[in-house]
Design a protein around this motif. Sequence first.
Motif, short mmCIF file in Angstrom:
data_model
loop_
_atom_site.label_atom_id
_atom_site.label_comp_id
_atom_site.label_asym_id
_atom_site.label_seq_id
_atom_site.Cartn_x
_atom_site.Cartn_y
_atom_site.Cartn_z
N GLY A 1 0.85 -1.33 0.21
CA GLY A 1 -0.03 -0.08 -0.17
C GLY A 1 0.81 1.29 0.06
N ARG A 2 0.00 2.34 -0.04
CA ARG A 2 0.66 3.68 0.08
C ARG A 2 1.66 3.88 1.14
NH1 ARG A 2 -4.16 7.94 0.08
NH2 ARG A 2 -4.77 6.33 -1.40
N GLU A 3 1.50 3.28 2.31
CA GLU A 3 2.24 3.34 3.60
C GLU A 3 3.17 2.35 3.64
OE1 GLU A 3 -0.74 3.10 6.38
OE2 GLU A 3 -1.22 5.53 6.08
N ALA A 4 3.61 1.54 2.46
CA ALA A 4 4.75 0.60 2.51
C ALA A 4 6.19 1.08 2.97
CB ALA A 4 4.74 0.03 1.12
N GLY A 5 6.78 0.33 3.95
CA GLY A 5 8.05 0.78 4.56
C GLY A 5 7.98 1.65 5.65
N ARG A 6 6.65 2.22 6.23
CA ARG A 6 6.41 2.82 7.25
C ARG A 6 6.25 1.91 8.35
NH1 ARG A 6 3.23 7.99 5.44
NH2 ARG A 6 4.86 8.63 3.81
N LYS A 7 6.83 2.40 9.54
CA LYS A 7 6.55 1.45 10.96
C LYS A 7 5.31 1.82 11.42
CE LYS A 7 11.43 0.99 11.08
NZ LYS A 7 12.46 1.92 11.52
N ASP B 1 12.57 7.71 17.38
CA ASP B 1 13.39 7.97 16.41
C ASP B 1 13.43 6.97 15.53
OD1 ASP B 1 14.12 10.79 17.14
OD2 ASP B 1 16.17 9.88 18.37
N PHE B 2 13.56 5.44 15.94
CA PHE B 2 13.45 4.40 15.48
C PHE B 2 12.36 4.43 14.39
CE2 PHE B 2 11.82 -0.03 15.29
CZ PHE B 2 12.87 -0.59 14.59
#
Length: 100
Positions: free
Chosen positions: A16-22, A84-85
């Motif tokens: 989805g559009r938020e791929a890669g976000r934690k 920050d992580f």
Amino acid sequence: MAKVVEVGRICVKTRGREAGRKCVIVDIIDENFVLVTGPKSLTGVRRRRVNIDHIEILDKKVDIQKGASDEEVLKALEEAGLADFMREPVRIARITPFTL
């Protein structure tokens, strides 16, 4: 060892559009879906239902209650020193279809 799907577990969206976000698992809806939040002010992931197959569960966990608000999640992340992580995006490898 398989990662456990549980409230407070940090994961990465892989689709989805938020791929890669934690994001953080806030509630378990059923065996296929969980409720996650970034929170949006921190990672850009808004509170939403996500298919378990579309997240990668990490080994980090924060101590939150089931159904915790975005403010409570943000406070728990800051107390655990993970703010920050969480801001650092993860690069997701794109798999291109292979045709013969």
